[in-house]
Design a protein around this motif. Structure first.
Motif, PDB file in Angstrom:
ATOM      1  N   GLY A  58      32.656  41.953  42.112  1.00  0.00           N
ATOM      2  CA  GLY A  58      33.940  41.681  41.474  1.00  0.00           C
ATOM      3  C   GLY A  58      33.895  40.372  40.717  1.00  0.00           C
ATOM      4  O   GLY A  58      32.993  40.120  39.936  1.00  0.00           O
ATOM      5  N   GLY A  59      34.864  39.513  40.962  1.00  0.00           N
ATOM      6  CA  GLY A  59      34.894  38.216  40.297  1.00  0.00           C
ATOM      7  C   GLY A  59      36.210  37.975  39.595  1.00  0.00           C
ATOM      8  O   GLY A  59      37.130  38.808  39.621  1.00  0.00           O
ATOM      9  N   TRP A  60      36.310  36.823  38.960  1.00  0.00           N
ATOM     10  CA  TRP A  60      37.524  36.430  38.240  1.00  0.00           C
ATOM     11  C   TRP A  60      37.520  36.952  36.811  1.00  0.00           C
ATOM     12  O   TRP A  60      36.480  36.937  36.149  1.00  0.00           O
ATOM     13  N   TYR A  61      38.691  37.366  36.346  1.00  0.00           N
ATOM     14  CA  TYR A  61      38.885  37.667  34.924  1.00  0.00           C
ATOM     15  C   TYR A  61      39.609  36.481  34.314  1.00  0.00           C
ATOM     16  O   TYR A  61      40.700  36.110  34.741  1.00  0.00           O
ATOM     17  N   PHE A  62      38.981  35.859  33.299  1.00  0.00           N
ATOM     18  CA  PHE A  62      39.510  34.641  32.692  1.00  0.00           C
ATOM     19  C   PHE A  62      40.357  34.915  31.447  1.00  0.00           C
ATOM     20  O   PHE A  62      40.809  33.980  30.801  1.00  0.00           O
ATOM     21  N   GLY A  63      40.564  36.176  31.094  1.00  0.00           N
ATOM     22  CA  GLY A  63      41.354  36.489  29.905  1.00  0.00           C
ATOM     23  C   GLY A  63      42.819  36.146  30.087  1.00  0.00           C
ATOM     24  O   GLY A  63      43.328  36.039  31.208  1.00  0.00           O
ATOM     25  N   LEU A  64      43.509  36.006  28.958  1.00  0.00           N
ATOM     26  CA  LEU A  64      44.927  35.657  28.947  1.00  0.00           C
ATOM     27  C   LEU A  64      45.800  36.834  28.530  1.00  0.00           C
ATOM     28  O   LEU A  64      47.004  36.665  28.323  1.00  0.00           O
ATOM     29  N   ASP A  65      45.210  38.019  28.405  1.00  0.00           N
ATOM     30  CA  ASP A  65      45.896  39.173  27.829  1.00  0.00           C
ATOM     31  C   ASP A  65      46.293  40.241  28.836  1.00  0.00           C
ATOM     32  O   ASP A  65      46.855  41.274  28.467  1.00  0.00           O
ATOM     33  N   GLY A  66      46.005  40.038  30.123  1.00  0.00           N
ATOM     34  CA  GLY A  66      46.377  41.018  31.137  1.00  0.00           C
ATOM     35  C   GLY A  66      45.477  42.230  31.228  1.00  0.00           C
ATOM     36  O   GLY A  66      45.734  43.121  32.038  1.00  0.00           O
ATOM     37  N   ASN A  67      44.430  42.303  30.420  1.00  0.00           N
ATOM     38  CA  ASN A  67      43.545  43.476  30.416  1.00  0.00           C
ATOM     39  C   ASN A  67      42.405  43.285  31.413  1.00  0.00           C
ATOM     40  O   ASN A  67      41.235  43.194  31.044  1.00  0.00           O
ATOM     41  N   THR A  68      42.735  43.248  32.675  1.00  0.00           N
ATOM     42  CA  THR A  68      41.762  42.964  33.726  1.00  0.00           C
ATOM     43  C   THR A  68      40.857  44.163  33.975  1.00  0.00           C
ATOM     44  O   THR A  68      41.349  45.257  34.266  1.00  0.00           O
ATOM     45  N   PRO A  69      39.537  43.988  33.878  1.00  0.00           N
ATOM     46  CA  PRO A  69      38.636  45.106  34.168  1.00  0.00           C
ATOM     47  C   PRO A  69      38.747  45.524  35.628  1.00  0.00           C
ATOM     48  O   PRO A  69      39.058  44.711  36.512  1.00  0.00           O
ATOM     49  N   GLN A  70      38.503  46.795  35.900  1.00  0.00           N
ATOM     50  CA  GLN A  70      38.569  47.307  37.259  1.00  0.00           C
ATOM     51  C   GLN A  70      37.594  46.539  38.148  1.00  0.00           C
ATOM     52  O   GLN A  70      36.452  46.285  37.781  1.00  0.00           O
ATOM     53  N   GLY A  71      38.058  46.162  39.321  1.00  0.00           N
ATOM     54  CA  GLY A  71      37.211  45.454  40.271  1.00  0.00           C
ATOM     55  C   GLY A  71      37.274  43.947  40.175  1.00  0.00           C
ATOM     56  O   GLY A  71      36.807  43.247  41.075  1.00  0.00           O
ATOM     57  N   GLN A  72      37.856  43.417  39.081  1.00  0.00           N
ATOM     58  CA  GLN A  72      37.985  41.974  38.936  1.00  0.00           C
ATOM     59  C   GLN A  72      39.402  41.530  39.282  1.00  0.00           C
ATOM     60  O   GLN A  72      40.309  42.348  39.431  1.00  0.00           O
ATOM     61  N   ASN A  73      39.589  40.233  39.412  1.00  0.00           N
ATOM     62  CA  ASN A  73      40.878  39.662  39.781  1.00  0.00           C
ATOM     63  C   ASN A  73      41.355  38.736  38.677  1.00  0.00           C
ATOM     64  O   ASN A  73      40.600  37.883  38.193  1.00  0.00           O
ATOM     65  N   ASN A  74      42.603  38.905  38.289  1.00  0.00           N
ATOM     66  CA  ASN A  74      43.156  38.182  37.155  1.00  0.00           C
ATOM     67  C   ASN A  74      43.517  36.757  37.560  1.00  0.00           C
ATOM     68  O   ASN A  74      44.463  36.529  38.317  1.00  0.00           O
TER      69      ASN A  74
END
Length: 659
Positions: free
Chosen positions: A163-179
């Protein structure tokens, strides 16, 4: 405690109090507490993603933090400082759960009648330090921050490496990652007021006084407000799932705008079991939907009677919904055993009164799982012959009682850091301030019931169109129900200004962003028009000057800016405001070593391909542009390094027309 939908934690730290004051626009300041090379200073390269232009993990994390701080700063008003100590730490990550973030609130205080109660505050109620400062219009605890926040630095490496962190600011979090933005908004939410001071073990109120968060709580079973209960009643209340509610008038009024109908298990046959059953979705495996959760049910059998081992009736289970009972082993173990037997979905029946609120595990599961009460589970298990069931919607509001009061998270086993300090997991759609991070959260544009809760507590909120400095965009900062498009506009503007190398890039990026908001229908046509009016050349120039670290240096008429240096191919921008009626404008460089050229344009940054005037003389720093009768405006002077240069002076001067 079983957690997979990674837990948020809220911790409380005692502090002090003081005076009274006014509330204005809030400024949340992030203080980087990570050591060099770690967390917010992690130098590991990272590709820009989801509107985050950072090129290292640390830079991207800092950008997300600032974005979250600017969003809350847009929604709330305060003259008092809100400082946040921030770092990444190796938080809990084991078989019982994963903690994504935790927050400690500092500087807690209360006001007394004898010392004065500021307007909007209540006497003898504990407030977090951020609210104390808001009420007094100053800093009650200048030697400490108002909150301390930690985030799981091991996520995506030694903790859940897939998994891991999603660093985007757009809310489009890939499956398995955490926003990360959602988690940071959530954790700041604790420091701003989603916290309590009661003792969960003894039930005692801190110092005998209630706090602002629990002052709105009411237990439907005992028919008492939180502070009116005995210590024993409070101890029982925090272990009684589904009876404690938040009765703040703003939250109750806006709940119908933020919440939908509750999800239910709809049983159509046999007649003895027909009806709607309240359930909670497990925090592992696919999200239960009518498409993946339907058919007939069979009670799972194994030597333990609890589906903790391989099922002995796999031929009966295959293709059906397996019903299992809570106990002995983890929920995900039961689901995995049912899946191995060919089950299409799983129902876990509680073994004590009440509905399980949520469950999680680190084991992978590929079929949906729901949890029901012990009573409902018993009825379903007794009526599997000829059964037919699917998922649907019930009546009322998901996560609220019959009167529209919103449920507070109180699982039957106290979860330190989660119990009492969150909305319940039954809220649907999921809310930002639930104890578990959910994949459907879109905190960058929707803070659901959180602004309403802060208004109940006494925060002053921005109720008008979002301002970009002195320009009103016409886009509401927030609207009842929690949409915060205006706050996103403000955070985005500051984010883009901080990263754009020049005014032209900033202006173009903001205009493209505004166009995208209109395309997604996140703003109305009228709002789009007013927003674009705030993105004119003149307005974006003001914004860029105010918010960009790359903003042009200001030249004063006749005053030399000395000692300038730069690399070959670099561009430094200087601006000079020229009034109407000026004559003999001179823009020049002189002295030093190396070779520079200058490019000049009115109203926007110039460069070697976009200019109105230029001075390019090879091998010298003696460059000048002379304009006999300049038009009024802001003249942008770009000093371009033909080679490395140093010690160069920049000068802009003009004469005024004699009166």
């Amino acid at each position: 405690m079983i957690r997979r939908n990674k837990l948020f934690a809220a911790l409380m730290v005692a502090g002090v109090l003081s005076l009274a004051g006014n509330a204005m626009a809030a400024t949340l300041t992030v203080i980087n507490k990570d050591p060099a090379g770690q967390g917010l200073n992690d130098p590991k390269p990272a590709a820009p993603i989801g509107g985050n232009v950072g090129t290292t993990r640390g830079e991207q994390a800092r950008i997300v933090f600032e974005f979250a701080a600017n969003m809350w700063g847009a929604v709330l008003k305060s003259d008092g400082p809100i400082a946040i100590d921030a770092k990444f730490s190796p938080l809990q990550c084991d078989s019982t759960g994963v903690v994504l973030g935790s927050t400690g609130t500092n500087g807690t205080g209360r006001f007394t009648v004898a010392n004065g109660v500021p307007p909007g505050a209540k006497a003898d109620i504990w407030y977090p330090g951020s609210m104390v400062n808001m009420f007094i219009g100053g800093d009650a605890s200048p030697t400490q921050s108002e909150m301390t926040m930690s985030f799981n630095g091991a996520l995506g490496s030694t903790c859940l490496p897939d998994g891991g962190w999603y660093f985007g600011l757009d809310g489009n979090t890939p499956q398995g990652q955490n926003n990360l933005l959602n988690v940071m908004l959530h954790e700041m939410g604790h420091g701003l007021g989603f916290n309590f001071r009661s003792n969960l073990t003894s039930g005692a109120l801190s110092g005998g006084f209630d706090d602002i968060w629990t002052s709105f709580m009411y237990d439907n079973q005992v028919g008492k407000a939180w502070a009116a209960m005995t210590n024993a009643e409070r101890v029982a209340s925090v272990k009684r799932d589904g009876t404690l509610v938040f009765r703040g008038p703003n939250v109750v009024a806006q709940a119908p705008l933020a919440l939908g109908k509750p999800p239910v298990l709809k049983v159509t046959a046999p007649a003895a079991a027909a009806g709607d059953y309240v359930y909670a979705a497990a925090a592992f495996g696919p999200t239960p939907t009518p498409a993946n959760f339907n058919g007939s049910a069979v009670v799972a059998a194994d030597p333990t009677g609890l589906a903790c081992e391989a099922l002995t009736n796999a031929s009966d289970i295959a293709g059906h919904i397996a019903i299992v009972t809570r106990g002995t082993c983890g929920f995900a173990v039961k689901a995995r055993n049912a899946e191995a037997a060919g089950a299409s979905a799983v129902i876990i029946a509680n073994n004590v009164p009440g509905v399980l609120t949520a469950a999680g595990d680190t084991l992978p599961n590929n079929i949906p799982t729901i949890l029901v009460s012990d009573t409902d589970g018993a009825k379903l298990k007794a009526n599997t012959a000829g059964s037919s069931m699917t998922l649907g919607l019930g009546t009322g509001l998901a996560g609220a009682d019959a009167n529209g009061n919103v449920l507070i998270y109180t699982p039957t086993v106290v979860s330190p850091g989660s119990t009492l300090s969150h909305f319940d997991t039954r809220l649907s759609p999921n809310a930002l301030m639930e104890p578990f991070e959910s994949s459907d959260l879109k905190g960058h544009i929707n803070l659901d019931l959180s602004p309403a809760m802060y208004k109940d507590e006494g925060w002053v909120l921005n109720e008008t169109g979002q301002m970009l400095l002195s320009c009103n965009t016409g886009v509401p900062t927030w609207v009842p129900g929690g949409s915060v498009i205006g706050a996103n506009v403000y955070a985005k503007a500051k984010n883009l200004a901080a990263s754009a190398a020049n005014i032209g890039t900033y202006r173009a990026s903001m205009q493209a962003y505004a166009a995208d908001l209109a395309t997604q229908e996140l703003v109305t046509a009228q709002q789009a028009t007013s927003l674009n009016a705030c993105l004119s050349n003149a307005e974006t120039q003001k914004q860029y000057r105010a918010w960009s670290p790359f903003a042009p240096a200001t030249l004063q008429n006749g005053l030399t800016v000395a000692g300038q240096s730069g690399k070959a191919g670099s561009a430094k921008i200087y601006e000079l405001d020229v009034p109407s009626g000026a004559i003999a404008l001179t823009l020049r460089t002189l002295g030093g070593t190396g070779d520079v050229s200058i490019y000049v344009k009115v109203g926007e940054a110039a460069d070697p391909t976009n200019y109105t005037y230029k001075s390019v003389h090879a091998g010298t720093n003696a460059e000048s542009v002379l304009i006999a009768r300049p038009a009024a405006g802001t003249y942008s002077v770009t000093v371009y390094g033909e080679t490395d240069y140093s010690g160069v002076s920049v000068l802009g001067s003009f004469a005024n027309t004699p009166q």
